[in-house]
Design a protein around this motif. Structure first.
Motif, mmCIF file in Angstrom:
data_model
loop_
_atom_site.group_PDB
_atom_site.id
_atom_site.type_symbol
_atom_site.label_atom_id
_atom_site.label_comp_id
_atom_site.label_asym_id
_atom_site.label_seq_id
_atom_site.Cartn_x
_atom_site.Cartn_y
_atom_site.Cartn_z
ATOM 1 N N ALA A 245 0.850 -1.189 0.000
ATOM 2 C CA ALA A 245 0.000 0.000 0.000
ATOM 3 C C ALA A 245 0.885 1.239 0.000
ATOM 4 C CB ALA A 245 -0.926 0.002 1.210
ATOM 5 N N ASP A 246 0.808 2.007 -1.061
ATOM 6 C CA ASP A 246 1.535 3.270 -1.153
ATOM 7 C C ASP A 246 0.659 4.350 -0.532
ATOM 8 O OD1 ASP A 246 2.663 5.676 -1.854
ATOM 9 O OD2 ASP A 246 2.996 5.166 -3.967
ATOM 10 N N GLU A 247 0.929 4.651 0.739
ATOM 11 C CA GLU A 247 0.150 5.655 1.474
ATOM 12 C C GLU A 247 0.949 6.947 1.646
ATOM 13 O OE1 GLU A 247 -2.957 5.407 3.564
ATOM 14 O OE2 GLU A 247 -3.203 3.253 3.925
ATOM 15 N N ILE A 248 1.879 7.177 0.740
ATOM 16 C CA ILE A 248 2.707 8.378 0.823
ATOM 17 C C ILE A 248 1.843 9.637 0.767
ATOM 18 C CG2 ILE A 248 4.506 9.703 -0.362
ATOM 19 C CD1 ILE A 248 5.599 6.865 -1.249
ATOM 20 N N ALA A 249 0.848 9.637 -0.104
ATOM 21 C CA ALA A 249 -0.038 10.794 -0.217
ATOM 22 C C ALA A 249 -1.260 10.682 0.678
ATOM 23 C CB ALA A 249 -0.483 10.971 -1.672
ATOM 24 N N THR A 250 -1.741 9.447 0.931
ATOM 25 C CA THR A 250 -3.016 9.280 1.636
ATOM 26 C C THR A 250 -2.880 9.137 3.141
ATOM 27 O OG1 THR A 250 -2.905 6.885 1.219
ATOM 28 C CG2 THR A 250 -4.146 8.228 -0.354
#
Length: 431
Positions: A245-250
């Motif tokens: 999960a790429d949560e860098i922005a979220t």
């Protein structure tokens, strides 16, 4: 160089800016100071940073708690190598991250930037599969309209046609892409059909699925239902794939949930965080994973160690500021402000989707997107927003804002006026 014009001319001729030519085709605006939600420009204008400086300055600029943490740390130890050494700032922020993250994500790797954390996550997934006795699993599966960064591994899982990296076709590793996910509030049957399509893309070489949960960022600012995230978790479980999960922005409250995966009720195998991690003070990111993944990587078959080690890994100054930023997130003040901001953005943009040239208007948490039906003139739309006292950075067909969580009602009203003005400027451009 003393005058603003001298500085700007040197900048234009000698310094690259994101996704720009050399020399720059459009002159940048010179910022002299940042405080709270405001940027002071060299021409004397004071404008709201409607972008949270690419989503990082979530608490506003120069938050007192972050300034104090930086000042304390710089007086004792700005940097020390992380190989063979450790320090309290890294331990403290890691502890805070583990407490906040979805249950089970208790192993932390500090990276230099969001893109690098994606590179690390990819390495983790591939080494995990080796440790599980599947060295043939070397490919990644994702969906179109995604964006994960500008380094080569990250670029390989960005949209290969509609994204920013089509230039590198034939050079990047070839990954598998499902269609772009159906948008938020789709029918459950559409979600199920999509997950079946995603599953058909899994083969014997697939190691992991990587997505931006709930909100796709720079690849299109598209929103989808949490049910898709839960469905992808089930696919990964069924096929023994790593869920990244790429949560860098979220991450850290931007969507209205602490993490988008938490809001979907799932724990990924690897989660990337960045941007708001230091509240916009400096670059730092992390890839978090589980005991199961860490054990497979650390086994002889998995390589015996995670093969990555940046020079500035876990920089003490960055970690000290990150700890202060994460503690602010842990205070949950944003649980009051983000829903208010969402409501005010929704109200302020009501009806805009019926205007000529506007394809869609969507709001989620502290995110507002105005999608036009054709690509916008970046300079004209930026100038229109600045005339309203707001800094925005449109791209492609999108005019969007991600305000700091500390924005007041009056400041959000100003931002929605700026979004409307930018849309009007886009409508008036030649077609």
């Amino acid at each position: 160089m003393r005058s603003s014009q001298e500085l700007l001319e040197f900048d234009r001729r000698h310094i690259w800016h994101p996704y720009g030519p050399m020399p720059a085709s459009v002159q940048s605006r010179l910022v002299t100071q940042a405080e709270g939600v405001y940027l002071q420009l060299a021409d004397g204008a004071e404008v709201i940073d409607g972008m949270s400086s690419w989503w990082a300055a979530c608490h506003g600029h120069r938050h007192p708690a972050l300034v104090a943490a930086a000042q304390r740390q710089i007086e004792t130890m700005p940097h020390v190598m992380f190989g063979g050494l450790t320090h309290a700032p890294a331990i403290n922020v890691a502890n805070s991250l583990v407490e906040l993250a979805p249950d089970g994500l208790d192993k932390v790797f500090f990276a230099d930037s969001g893109s690098v954390s994606v590179e690390v996550a990819i390495k983790m997934a591939l080494q995990y599969q080796r440790g599980q006795g599947h060295p043939e699993r070397t490919g990644l599966l994702t969906w179109r309209s995604g964006y994960h960064g500008d380094t080569f591994g990250a670029m390989s899982v960005c949209d290969p046609e509609g994204g920013m990296h089509a230039l590198w076709h034939g050079v990047l590793a070839t990954q598998r892409f499902a269609p772009a996910p159906p948008v938020r509030d789709c029918e459950p049957e559409e979600t199920q059909r999509y997950l079946e399509e995603m599953e058909r893309n899994i083969d014997a070489t697939t190691a992991a699925i990587i997505i931006e949960p709930v909100v796709q960022g720079a690849g299109g600012m598209r929103f989808h239902d949490p049910a898709l995230v839960a469905g992808i978790r089930e696919l990964c479980d069924r096929h023994d794939l790593v869920f990244i999960a790429d949560e860098i922005a979220t991450g850290f409250g931007r969507t209205g949930e602490l993490f988008a995966t938490s809001g979907a009720g799932v724990t990924p195998d690897i989660m990337c965080v960045g941007k708001a991690l230091t509240g916009g003070f400096m670059t730092l990111a992390a890839a978090m994973t589980t005991e199961k993944v860490a054990a497979a990587i650390s086994s002889p078959a998995g390589g015996g160690a995670l093969m990555h080690g940046p020079t500035f890994m876990a920089n003490p100054l960055a970690c000290a500021v990150a700890h202060a930023s994460v503690e602010l997130i842990a205070s949950r003040y944003w649980c009051d402000t983000v829903p208010r901001i969402e409501a005010e953005l929704t109200t302020g943009l009501a009806g805009l989707d019926r205007q000529p040239g506007v394809a869609d208007v969507r709001v989620l948490g502290a995110i507002a997107v105005v999608e036009m039906d054709t690509a916008v003139d970046m300079e004209a739309t930026t100038a229109a927003a600045l005339a309203e006292g707001v800094w925005l950075r449109p791209f492609g067909r999108l005019i969007y804002a991600m305000p700091p969580f500390v924005s007041t009602t009056e400041q959000i009203d100003t931002i929605t006026r700026a979004l409307r003005s930018a849309a009007s400027a886009a409508q008036s451009q030649p077609r």
